[in-house]
Design an enzyme around this catalytic site. Sequence first.
Site, PDB file in Angstrom:
ATOM      1  N   CYS A 251       0.818  -1.218   0.000  1.00  0.00           N
ATOM      2  CA  CYS A 251       0.000   0.000   0.000  1.00  0.00           C
ATOM      3  C   CYS A 251       0.850   1.265   0.000  1.00  0.00           C
ATOM      4  CB  CYS A 251      -0.930   0.000   1.204  1.00  0.00           C
ATOM      5  SG  CYS A 251      -0.068   0.039   2.782  1.00  0.00           S
TER       6      CYS A 251
ATOM      7  N   ASP B  14       2.468   2.446   2.505  1.00  0.00           N
ATOM      8  CA  ASP B  14       2.491   3.086   3.817  1.00  0.00           C
ATOM      9  C   ASP B  14       3.792   2.750   4.547  1.00  0.00           C
ATOM     10  OD1 ASP B  14       0.058   4.141   3.310  1.00  0.00           O
ATOM     11  OD2 ASP B  14      -1.074   2.672   4.452  1.00  0.00           O
TER      12      ASP B  14
ATOM     13  N   CYS C 299      -2.347   4.665   6.733  1.00  0.00           N
ATOM     14  CA  CYS C 299      -3.794   4.789   6.856  1.00  0.00           C
ATOM     15  C   CYS C 299      -4.186   5.034   8.311  1.00  0.00           C
ATOM     16  CB  CYS C 299      -4.453   3.521   6.346  1.00  0.00           C
ATOM     17  SG  CYS C 299      -4.170   2.127   7.437  1.00  0.00           S
TER      18      CYS C 299
ATOM     19  N   CYS D  17      -2.192  -3.550   8.275  1.00  0.00           N
ATOM     20  CA  CYS D  17      -1.985  -2.241   8.906  1.00  0.00           C
ATOM     21  C   CYS D  17      -1.400  -2.448  10.308  1.00  0.00           C
ATOM     22  CB  CYS D  17      -3.298  -1.468   8.992  1.00  0.00           C
ATOM     23  SG  CYS D  17      -4.241  -1.448   7.449  1.00  0.00           S
TER      24      CYS D  17
END
Length: 153
Positions: free
Chosen positions: A35, A37, A64, A108
């Site tokens: 992603c 991140d 995120c 995440c």
Amino acid sequence: MDDFESKVSEAMAAPQNQGEMADADAVGTVGSPECGDMMRMWLKFTEKDGKKVIDRASFQAFGCQTAIAVASVATKLLQGKTTEEARHLSAQDLAGDLGTLPPMKIHCGQLVEGALRNALDPTDSPAPKPQNSLIGEIQSAKPQGIRIVPITD
Ligand code: FES
């Protein structure tokens, strides 16, 4: 909004322990090529009853809301943990009161777990990738599938 999402929103309203720690004893940085991140975690240790324990933890994230919320919860949860206890915490453990990570949000939490592990055991990480800044690291991140990769300065 389900319970998990409302707790993430709550945590996002006032994230704890955000920012660089100038006197940190350890720092870990990871990125998710999936992603794009990134997360960096700083740890400050102290000694308690002859054991090395985490005194403080802080983080900086380009990620995120879930990653930031988990990091916020995790930095509070890590206080007072021995390094050995911290090593055994999973992404789900680090999410604490946020509740069960939905399947789409597990990576995440793993970003936070990865940053913690990288700070605790930088020698276990792959070869360092030279970068000047976290922004530079983000800009140079290349998608390579689903995995969390440690990044060191
Ligand atoms: Fe990448 Fe959450 S979507 S860490």
